[in-house]
Enzyme design. Sequence first.
Site, mmCIF file in Angstrom:
data_model
loop_
_atom_site.group_PDB
_atom_site.id
_atom_site.type_symbol
_atom_site.label_atom_id
_atom_site.label_comp_id
_atom_site.label_asym_id
_atom_site.label_seq_id
_atom_site.Cartn_x
_atom_site.Cartn_y
_atom_site.Cartn_z
ATOM 1 N N GLY A 163 8.167 -6.709 6.071
ATOM 2 C CA GLY A 163 7.636 -7.817 6.643
ATOM 3 C C GLY A 163 7.598 -9.355 6.119
ATOM 4 N N GLU A 221 5.832 3.699 0.738
ATOM 5 C CA GLU A 221 6.670 3.644 -0.845
ATOM 6 C C GLU A 221 6.852 4.873 -1.289
ATOM 7 O OE1 GLU A 221 6.256 4.633 -4.745
ATOM 8 O OE2 GLU A 221 4.619 4.900 -3.528
ATOM 9 N N HIS A 241 8.099 -4.309 -6.728
ATOM 10 C CA HIS A 241 7.069 -5.094 -7.550
ATOM 11 C C HIS A 241 7.744 -5.283 -9.106
ATOM 12 C CE1 HIS A 241 4.301 -3.380 -4.609
ATOM 13 N NE2 HIS A 241 3.547 -4.194 -4.972
#
Length: 757
Positions: free
Chosen positions: A436, A670, A697
């Site tokens: 997104g 994930e 991350h």
Amino acid sequence: MQTTIVGYPRIGARRELKKYTEQYFRAEITQAELLLSAAKLREAQWLRQKEKGLDIIPVNDFSLYDNMLDMAFLLNVIPARYRELGLSALDTYFALARGHQKDGQDARALKMRKWFNTNYHYLVPEIEAGFKPNLQNNKLFEECAAAENLGLNYRPALIGPYTFLRFSLNKSAQSLDALADELAAAYSQIFSALAAYNCAYVQLDEPALALDLTADDIVLFERIYARLLAEKHGQKILLQTYFGDIRDIYTRVITLDFDAIGLDLVEGGQRNLELLEKYGFPAGKKLQAGLVNGKNIWRNDYQKSLVMLNRLAKILPQEQLVLSTSCSLLHVPYSVRYEQKLAEKYKQRLAFAEEKLEELSILKNLAINPDGDILRRNQEIILAGQNDPDFLNTQVREQARQSAAAEIVRQPDFAARQTAQQKTLKLPPLPTTTIGSFPQTPEVREWRKAYKQGELTAAEYKKHIKEKIKTVIARQEELGLDVLVHGEYERNDMVEYFGEHLQGFVFTENGWVQSYGTRGVKPPLIFGDVSRPAAFTVEWIKYAQSLTAKPVKGMLTGPVTILNWSFPREDIPLAEIACQIALAIQAEVLDLEKNGIKIIQIDEAALREKLPLRRADWQKDYLDWAVKAFRLTHYLARPETQIHTHMCYSEFEDIIETLKALDADVLTVEAARSNLTLLSALADYDKGIGPGVYDIHSPRVPSVEELADILRKMRARLDIAKLWVNPDCGLKTRAEKETLASLRNMVAAAAMLRQEN
């Protein structure tokens, strides 16, 4: 009677720690400057706690990144792949947290998981073969020395050995019993080293005791503590539990040689009180009573707390009581005093970390001398607003009740929808997309700030955002992605942005809470009934779609995630709040569909994190209404409209049937940071599935061959006809250069796999 807390926030009221650490990552300050700035922030917070009347101040709850990572470093639980990098101790610490990719070196970060049922993420320590813990890091002892220099009555706080072991990844050949013995010996070394300091107690956090415990779990816990409590080296030990009750082990715990036991009397309140009343509490031990809610931001109801104290008074004398928070205040913002723009009718009902310190002091005084005026004023504040038209919407309440009673099933079934969607979308095998958001660059943040401060007009701000959308659509087409996104540049946060456009929400200026590392979130406050006055995403998505022939996803946040990542009101059930939000999102889905958007993603990133800790409570107390709320958002969509959802940083193996019940056409999850451990559980998932192929991350860029190998592993386990290719999560926190490089490699890897097939 004394007062204390389990722990305190550490990012800084103005997110100072984030600034310092990110400056260090960019090589703008030295290691010494980072550590000095962090030490000043930490000590200022200690002094603030002392100023607010706290009797015992926890130390070592402060962290540059994460407490589980700190504990791993203290115990020297550092995998060989990080040692071999040859970095300084601090840079090794950050390599475990963020990964390391420089000068030909390439190490992925440790796995990251949610901390129980909170929005905080912890790093998962890895225990390798040949594990032999020894004290490696001086952080704990430096903080004790600093606290003594300030003349504080302090208590060092550590993750307890049972929780550390249970929440670590055992990659050694050693049994849990053997590891338990090693850990007990290491903690005994810590106790011995702490003998040089003048601390009141040593706090061992064991929140894992609030989980369902098997007979083996209890034996393991007792094995660790039988040895550890026999080697205390003169220390007084506080066993600190939180996030619920300890029903499975309470009778064992009170027989062990702890000097104090901390119980959560908020989330585990009724059950823990029943345990106390039924089995009693040992004489001579302190009971640290968690009466002030450490996870929500509403004023304490002093009358309810005094009722609990009166029940406790029948069990043990007042001098055995220590008043505390239910858990660490890490999960709430710093102080209401930083909220200069918030109306008084809101502020008076709030208690952030600093105000909770004051509440503890007031409760201590009320327990000795009940003050009618204080109690009366407290009740007026708590009850204020229940009939305020700003908060009450009877029409929404009735709609939510009717929806809760109705059967919510999308028609036709998935197989028929899949055929209709493929005919409409004409996507290739292994379609590529992102989750997104794209990087929120400094210029985007500056535009948003200038707009909020009146330095940009609405028209000027909108023009800037549309220029950014135009650029990101062009870049995605250049990269070769199959399903595009508009980048979410107009959004400050995936929950805050939605709350700003829905009635019933109130927002803070500085209500920051740490999510992980340097990442902070500013959760909205749900004060009243939730409704949607008007469409608010359609204009941006419609504009993005006008720029390309490829499908652009409409990006929405799901009702359960909005609820879970907000501070919810406490006067109506959570299920009812979720239903109200779902009706608002449903209206947005239908408006996107009317405006030609063929793919709509409704993110439920936080669906699993609020699961009750006890499995017996999962379905009735949470999953039933959570699934219904999500289905309510999309069940009226046309068959050819493809509904996606996304979930991140959760363990899904035990809720696969729940994921199916959501009835989304495509689920992205994930997987990369967890080393694809989820694949076996997803093997029989019956709809479109997109396990993340790389970890967003971490700043490292995965190679094409690495990503192709990951896709081959997915292809071997999953139905390739339903497999999507995407990153682990949104790209908001990443830099543009690394983002484009990673996505380019991802698209190339997907093309490679298509050729192989």
